[in-house]
Design a protein around this motif. Sequence first.
Motif, PDB file in Angstrom:
ATOM      1  N   ALA A 127       0.830  -1.200   0.000  1.00  0.00           N
ATOM      2  CA  ALA A 127       0.000   0.000   0.000  1.00  0.00           C
ATOM      3  C   ALA A 127       0.867   1.253   0.000  1.00  0.00           C
ATOM      4  O   ALA A 127       0.579   2.230  -0.713  1.00  0.00           O
ATOM      5  CB  ALA A 127      -0.932  -0.003   1.207  1.00  0.00           C
ATOM      6  N   ASP A 128       1.940   1.256   0.774  1.00  0.00           N
ATOM      7  CA  ASP A 128       2.851   2.398   0.805  1.00  0.00           C
ATOM      8  C   ASP A 128       3.538   2.595  -0.548  1.00  0.00           C
ATOM      9  O   ASP A 128       3.685   3.728  -1.019  1.00  0.00           O
ATOM     10  CB  ASP A 128       3.908   2.220   1.898  1.00  0.00           C
ATOM     11  N   ALA A 129       3.951   1.505  -1.171  1.00  0.00           N
ATOM     12  CA  ALA A 129       4.603   1.596  -2.481  1.00  0.00           C
ATOM     13  C   ALA A 129       3.615   2.113  -3.522  1.00  0.00           C
ATOM     14  O   ALA A 129       3.968   2.938  -4.372  1.00  0.00           O
ATOM     15  CB  ALA A 129       5.152   0.236  -2.882  1.00  0.00           C
ATOM     16  N   GLY A 130       2.384   1.654  -3.464  1.00  0.00           N
ATOM     17  CA  GLY A 130       1.365   2.131  -4.394  1.00  0.00           C
ATOM     18  C   GLY A 130       1.066   3.602  -4.201  1.00  0.00           C
ATOM     19  O   GLY A 130       0.898   4.350  -5.169  1.00  0.00           O
ATOM     20  N   GLN A 131       1.028   4.024  -2.957  1.00  0.00           N
ATOM     21  CA  GLN A 131       0.779   5.429  -2.650  1.00  0.00           C
ATOM     22  C   GLN A 131       1.920   6.313  -3.165  1.00  0.00           C
ATOM     23  O   GLN A 131       1.687   7.390  -3.713  1.00  0.00           O
ATOM     24  CB  GLN A 131       0.645   5.589  -1.139  1.00  0.00           C
ATOM     25  N   ALA A 132       3.157   5.855  -3.012  1.00  0.00           N
ATOM     26  CA  ALA A 132       4.304   6.612  -3.508  1.00  0.00           C
ATOM     27  C   ALA A 132       4.281   6.685  -5.032  1.00  0.00           C
ATOM     28  O   ALA A 132       4.609   7.724  -5.619  1.00  0.00           O
ATOM     29  CB  ALA A 132       5.601   5.965  -3.024  1.00  0.00           C
ATOM     30  N   LEU A 133       3.895   5.604  -5.680  1.00  0.00           N
ATOM     31  CA  LEU A 133       3.815   5.593  -7.137  1.00  0.00           C
ATOM     32  C   LEU A 133       2.760   6.570  -7.644  1.00  0.00           C
ATOM     33  O   LEU A 133       2.989   7.318  -8.596  1.00  0.00           O
ATOM     34  CB  LEU A 133       3.497   4.174  -7.616  1.00  0.00           C
ATOM     35  N   VAL A 134       1.619   6.601  -6.989  1.00  0.00           N
ATOM     36  CA  VAL A 134       0.553   7.525  -7.375  1.00  0.00           C
ATOM     37  C   VAL A 134       0.991   8.972  -7.133  1.00  0.00           C
ATOM     38  O   VAL A 134       0.760   9.840  -7.966  1.00  0.00           O
ATOM     39  CB  VAL A 134      -0.759   7.196  -6.612  1.00  0.00           C
ATOM     40  N   ALA A 135       1.639   9.220  -6.021  1.00  0.00           N
ATOM     41  CA  ALA A 135       2.112  10.583  -5.731  1.00  0.00           C
ATOM     42  C   ALA A 135       3.129  11.036  -6.776  1.00  0.00           C
ATOM     43  O   ALA A 135       3.093  12.184  -7.236  1.00  0.00           O
ATOM     44  CB  ALA A 135       2.723  10.631  -4.334  1.00  0.00           C
ATOM     45  N   GLY A 136       4.024  10.151  -7.177  1.00  0.00           N
ATOM     46  CA  GLY A 136       4.994  10.485  -8.211  1.00  0.00           C
ATOM     47  C   GLY A 136       4.321  10.773  -9.545  1.00  0.00           C
ATOM     48  O   GLY A 136       4.703  11.697 -10.263  1.00  0.00           O
ATOM     49  N   ALA A 137       3.310   9.974  -9.898  1.00  0.00           N
ATOM     50  CA  ALA A 137       2.588  10.190 -11.157  1.00  0.00           C
ATOM     51  C   ALA A 137       1.837  11.518 -11.142  1.00  0.00           C
ATOM     52  O   ALA A 137       1.809  12.235 -12.145  1.00  0.00           O
ATOM     53  CB  ALA A 137       1.618   9.031 -11.398  1.00  0.00           C
TER      54      ALA A 137
END
Length: 51
Positions: A10-20
Motif C-alpha cells: 500500500a505504501d509503495a502504491g501510494q508513492a507511485l501515485v504521488a509520483g505520477a
Amino acid sequence: MTGARTRRAADAGQALVAGAVLLAYWSTVALFARWCVPPRPGSGESVRRKA
C-alpha cells in the motif's frame, strides 16, 4: 506477516501515485509556460558562430 506485506504494498502504491501526480502537474505547468508566454525577440540560438 500478511499485514506487514500488505502495508508495504500500500505504501509503495501510494508513492507511485504521488509520483505520477507530481509528474503530470509539472508537465502541465511546463506546457502552459511554453504556450502562454510570447517568445522574446532575439532569444533564438544562432546556427553560426559570431565573429
